[in-house]
Design an enzyme around this catalytic site. Structure first.
Site, short mmCIF file in Angstrom:
data_model
loop_
_atom_site.label_atom_id
_atom_site.label_comp_id
_atom_site.label_asym_id
_atom_site.label_seq_id
_atom_site.Cartn_x
_atom_site.Cartn_y
_atom_site.Cartn_z
N LYS A 150 10.99 7.37 17.87
CA LYS A 150 10.11 7.38 19.04
C LYS A 150 8.64 7.42 18.62
O LYS A 150 7.78 6.88 19.32
CB LYS A 150 10.45 8.56 19.94
N TYR A 171 15.79 10.53 15.29
CA TYR A 171 15.43 10.18 16.67
C TYR A 171 13.94 10.35 16.92
O TYR A 171 13.27 9.45 17.46
CB TYR A 171 16.23 11.03 17.65
#
Length: 253
Positions: free
Chosen positions: A150, A146
């Protein structure tokens, strides 16, 4: 004026749709949950008389991203918001879930940003908002995939911003980088936050206000601003240790 919002069925995407609706924007709402999209569309049509187009689509599939652009080829604002996370030791998390995360959080953003940016540059107007995270500025042990997705969004947007500046283009790109927000993210990512979560509507309102004013880094909350600021001066190894301890507290037992 027309805005296209992905991940519009819940959370920040849903609230940004509500805010843009009040401002008189025509909306294209995209997500996988058709029922929630229709409920939101009915709400906005009844309250604000907004013209709303609902598109039920899984953007983890590359062909759907291209199809979305073919169906909706002219927008004034693109908001790339669809995405999700996961938490756990990298060797123990589900590979298929991670690959879908990469496709949703990176590939879909990449495709839609490129296709709509080409259109916007041709008419020399338009705004793109890529929803990133404070996670994009630091390593994220126990949420490795994750955080990495980003980081990609942050770096891609920063690079595009510089290209647009050098070309003296009127097209604008921005990134929204919140900390924890009160959304469905926790359930999907299998985490429980032990720090204050920002109100989702307030984050969405702040994001739209700053987007319309031409702000590039959109960072809600002083604590998040400070976290990102200090991340530039602290060795990544130290940040990794801190992040590991924070993430470990989140994992549901």
């Amino acid at each position: 004026m027309k805005a296209l919002i992905t991940g519009a069925s819940s959370g920040i995407g849903r609230d940004m749709a509500r805010i843009l609706s009040k401002k008189g924007y025509e909306l294209v709402l995209v997500a996988r949950d058709e029922n929630k999209l229709n409920e939101l569309a009915e709400e906005l049509q009844e309250k604000d008389k907004t013209k709303v187009q609902v598109i039920t689509m899984d953007l983890a599939l590359e062909e759907n991203c291209n199809e979305l652009h073919r169906c909706v080829s002219d927008v004034d604002i693109l908001i790339n918001n669809a995405g999700f996370g996961d938490c756990g030791n990298f060797t123990k998390t589900d590979l298929n879930k991670e690959l879908n995360m990469i496709k949703t959080n990176i590939v879909a953003y990449h495709i839609l940003t490129k296709l709509y940016l080409i259109d916007m540059k041709a008419k020399n107007s338009g705004k793109i908002l890529n929803v990133a995270s404070i996670a994009g500025f630091m390593p994220g042990p126990l949420m490795a995939t994750y955080y990495s997705t980003k980081a990609y969004v942050v770096r891609l947007s920063e690079a595009i911003r510089e290209e647009l500046k050098k070309e003296k283009s009127n097209v604008q790109i921005s990134i929204l980088c919140p900390g924890p927000v009160e959304t469905n993210f926790n359930k999907v990512a299998n985490v429980k936050f032990h720090m204050r979560e920002a109100n989702c509507y307030n984050v969405a309102k702040y994001a739209i206000e700053k987007l319309l004013k031409g702000k590039f880094y959109i960072i809600p909350g002083l604590d998040v601003k400070l976290g990102i600021f200090f991340s530039h001066f602290v060795p990544s190894g130290f940040i990794s240790k801190i992040t590991y301890m924070v993430q470990k507290r989140k994992i549901e037992k």
